[in-house]
Motif scaffolding. Structure first.
Motif, PDB file in Angstrom:
ATOM      1  N   LEU A  81       0.820  -1.219   0.000  1.00 51.84           N
ATOM      2  CA  LEU A  81       0.000   0.000   0.000  1.00 51.84           C
ATOM      3  C   LEU A  81       0.852   1.267   0.000  1.00 51.84           C
ATOM      4  CD1 LEU A  81      -2.906  -0.867   2.469  1.00 51.84           C
ATOM      5  CD2 LEU A  81      -3.112  -0.383   0.027  1.00 51.84           C
ATOM      6  N   LEU A  82       2.023   1.203   0.617  1.00 51.60           N
ATOM      7  CA  LEU A  82       2.871   2.390   0.729  1.00 51.60           C
ATOM      8  C   LEU A  82       3.644   2.698  -0.552  1.00 51.60           C
ATOM      9  CD1 LEU A  82       4.237   2.002   4.370  1.00 51.60           C
ATOM     10  CD2 LEU A  82       2.416   3.528   3.563  1.00 51.60           C
ATOM     11  N   LYS A  83       3.598   1.819  -1.545  1.00 53.59           N
ATOM     12  CA  LYS A  83       4.278   2.068  -2.817  1.00 53.59           C
ATOM     13  C   LYS A  83       3.571   3.196  -3.574  1.00 53.59           C
ATOM     14  CE  LYS A  83       6.142  -2.540  -3.445  1.00 53.59           C
ATOM     15  NZ  LYS A  83       6.120  -3.778  -4.218  1.00 53.59           N
ATOM     16  N   PRO A  84       4.347   4.070  -4.219  1.00 55.22           N
ATOM     17  CA  PRO A  84       3.742   5.201  -4.954  1.00 55.22           C
ATOM     18  C   PRO A  84       2.658   4.786  -5.946  1.00 55.22           C
ATOM     19  CG  PRO A  84       6.117   5.450  -4.846  1.00 55.22           C
ATOM     20  CD  PRO A  84       5.807   4.086  -4.279  1.00 55.22           C
ATOM     21  N   GLU A  85       2.821   3.647  -6.598  1.00 53.61           N
ATOM     22  CA  GLU A  85       1.826   3.232  -7.593  1.00 53.61           C
ATOM     23  C   GLU A  85       0.491   2.812  -6.956  1.00 53.61           C
ATOM     24  OE1 GLU A  85       4.701  -0.355  -7.152  1.00 53.61           O
ATOM     25  OE2 GLU A  85       4.848   1.824  -7.129  1.00 53.61           O
ATOM     26  N   ASN A  86       0.465   2.658  -5.647  1.00 53.21           N
ATOM     27  CA  ASN A  86      -0.778   2.264  -4.963  1.00 53.21           C
ATOM     28  C   ASN A  86      -1.375   3.404  -4.143  1.00 53.21           C
ATOM     29  OD1 ASN A  86      -0.712  -0.377  -5.977  1.00 53.21           O
ATOM     30  ND2 ASN A  86       0.817  -0.923  -4.442  1.00 53.21           N
TER      31      ASN A  86
END
Length: 172
Positions: A81-86
């Motif tokens: 969830l913490l990834k920029p794409e999410n």
């Protein structure tokens, strides 16, 4: 924020959350960053770009999951969830924990009684949460049937109120 009258002053006393004082004169974000129990929530709010919103005038009612609540999610969920794409998905999850207005435990209990045992709370995300009473405590049920118990209620902020919960609420 100044308070007038003794009832309001007594109602808005400083509570401790995650080992840190939560000052009624500070914003939701200014207080939450000091709670050792909410470091995952704060990281998520930053990653989603919601800091400015939650520092705004509100008022907001925030059901704030603890680190243990995030840890209870399936392995890998939080890092994903913490990834920029999410960011869009993360924003959806976080705004599902926010209800417009300042609903303290008394106001929630009143809405629950008026609703015949349940209160439908429209979140900033758009989907509802359902609040019910379990004994003298408040339980919030998400769109997937997950239940979060309010473990600390009425943590007053200058721009709203926080209720600490023991589960991450998930929209449908």
């Amino acid at each position: 924020m100044t308070t007038t009258g003794t009832a309001m002053g007594a109602m808005e006393q400083t509570k401790m959350v995650g080992g840190a004082p939560m000052y009624p004169s500070k914003t939701i974000v200014a207080n939450a960053v000091n709670s050792k129990d909410h470091t995952t929530l704060v990281a998520a709010v930053k990653a989603a770009g919601l800091v400015d919103t939650l520092q705004g005038p509100g008022p907001f009612t925030v059901f704030a999951p603890t680190n243990m609540a995030f840890d209870a999610l399936p392995a890998g969920t939080v890092p994903t969830l913490l990834k920029p794409e999410n960011k869009a998905t993360l924003t959806k999850v976080l705004t599902y924990h926010v209800v417009p207005g300042r609903l303290d435990a008394d106001a929630l209990a009143s809405q629950i009684r008026a609703g015949g045992g349940k209160a439908m709370l429209k979140t900033v995300e758009g989907e509802p949460l359902v609040a019910t009473m379990q004994g003298s405590g408040i339980v919030v049920t998400d769109a997937k049937g997950g239940m979060a118990h309010v473990t600390t209620s009425d943590v007053y902020q200058s721009n709203g109120v926080i209720h600490v919960v023991d589960k991450v609420l998930l929209p449908g």
